[in-house]
Design a protein around this motif. Structure first.
Motif, PDB file in Angstrom:
ATOM      1  N   UNK A 132      53.026   4.531   1.816  1.00 38.21           N
ATOM      2  CA  UNK A 132      54.094   5.498   1.526  1.00 38.21           C
ATOM      3  C   UNK A 132      55.264   4.855   0.785  1.00 38.21           C
ATOM      4  N   UNK A 133      55.464   3.561   0.946  1.00 39.60           N
ATOM      5  CA  UNK A 133      56.587   2.889   0.261  1.00 39.60           C
ATOM      6  C   UNK A 133      56.203   2.435  -1.157  1.00 39.60           C
ATOM      7  N   UNK A 134      55.131   3.011  -1.717  1.00 37.74           N
ATOM      8  CA  UNK A 134      54.641   2.723  -3.065  1.00 37.74           C
ATOM      9  C   UNK A 134      54.136   1.299  -3.259  1.00 37.74           C
ATOM     10  N   UNK A 135      53.748   0.626  -2.175  1.00 38.48           N
ATOM     11  CA  UNK A 135      53.128  -0.686  -2.280  1.00 38.48           C
ATOM     12  C   UNK A 135      51.623  -0.528  -2.079  1.00 38.48           C
ATOM     13  N   UNK A 136      50.869  -1.527  -2.523  1.00 37.46           N
ATOM     14  CA  UNK A 136      49.414  -1.497  -2.368  1.00 37.46           C
ATOM     15  C   UNK A 136      48.915  -2.839  -1.864  1.00 37.46           C
ATOM     16  N   UNK A 137      47.751  -2.810  -1.244  1.00 33.45           N
ATOM     17  CA  UNK A 137      47.032  -4.009  -0.837  1.00 33.45           C
ATOM     18  C   UNK A 137      45.602  -3.860  -1.308  1.00 33.45           C
ATOM     19  N   UNK A 138      44.997  -4.972  -1.703  1.00 33.97           N
ATOM     20  CA  UNK A 138      43.587  -4.976  -2.054  1.00 33.97           C
ATOM     21  C   UNK A 138      42.911  -5.983  -1.134  1.00 33.97           C
ATOM     22  N   UNK A 139      41.854  -5.547  -0.441  1.00 28.70           N
ATOM     23  CA  UNK A 139      41.189  -6.431   0.509  1.00 28.70           C
ATOM     24  C   UNK A 139      39.690  -6.166   0.501  1.00 28.70           C
ATOM     25  N   UNK A 140      38.935  -7.148   0.959  1.00 29.58           N
ATOM     26  CA  UNK A 140      37.504  -6.972   1.129  1.00 29.58           C
ATOM     27  C   UNK A 140      37.274  -5.861   2.148  1.00 29.58           C
ATOM     28  N   UNK A 141      36.348  -4.966   1.827  1.00 25.83           N
ATOM     29  CA  UNK A 141      36.114  -3.792   2.660  1.00 25.83           C
ATOM     30  C   UNK A 141      35.743  -4.164   4.099  1.00 25.83           C
TER      31      UNK A 141
END
Length: 121
Positions: free
Chosen positions: A54-63
């Protein structure tokens, strides 16, 4: 494949859950650590998942390192469930289409007759 389907289902439910139940809790865990930010969107990139907050940040992680749990502690609006004990009468094909009242005169095949599978020869 099972992980993809599980996360896909969570993603579909995520947007509707927060809109339908204000007290629904979404807990996102990445690599064993609970996330404090509010998860709003999940997308997939090969074997990775992209989590948008919601704070417009993202994370990318292994599923395999991501889990999403939805909980709802309140009672639903469903008061009771009434099951109709009556069976459907008649003859139906395997597509669920009613084809006759009795199996006499039907072409050879498998039919549902009064709720039971029957082979007509």
């Amino acid at each position: 494949m099972r992980k993809i389907l599980r996360l896909s289902l969570c993603a579909l439910m995520l947007s509707s859950a927060s809109a339908m139940w204000a007290d629904t809790k979404v807990v996102t865990t990445v690599n064993g650590t609970p996330e404090t930010r509010e998860l709003v969107k999940i997308t997939f990139d090969g074997g990775n998942v992209i989590l948008n907050y919601a704070d417009d940040t993202t994370d990318k992680a292994d599923m395999s390192l991501v889990s999403v749990a939805l909980t709802h502690d309140e009672q639903s609006a469903i008061d009771e469930i009434i099951a109709d004990p009556t069976k459907a009468t008649g003859v139906y094909n395997l597509k669920g289409q009613r084809v006759a009242d009795t199996p006499e005169g039907l072409a050879t095949g498998i039919y549902i007759v009064n709720g039971q599978k029957v082979l007509v020869k």
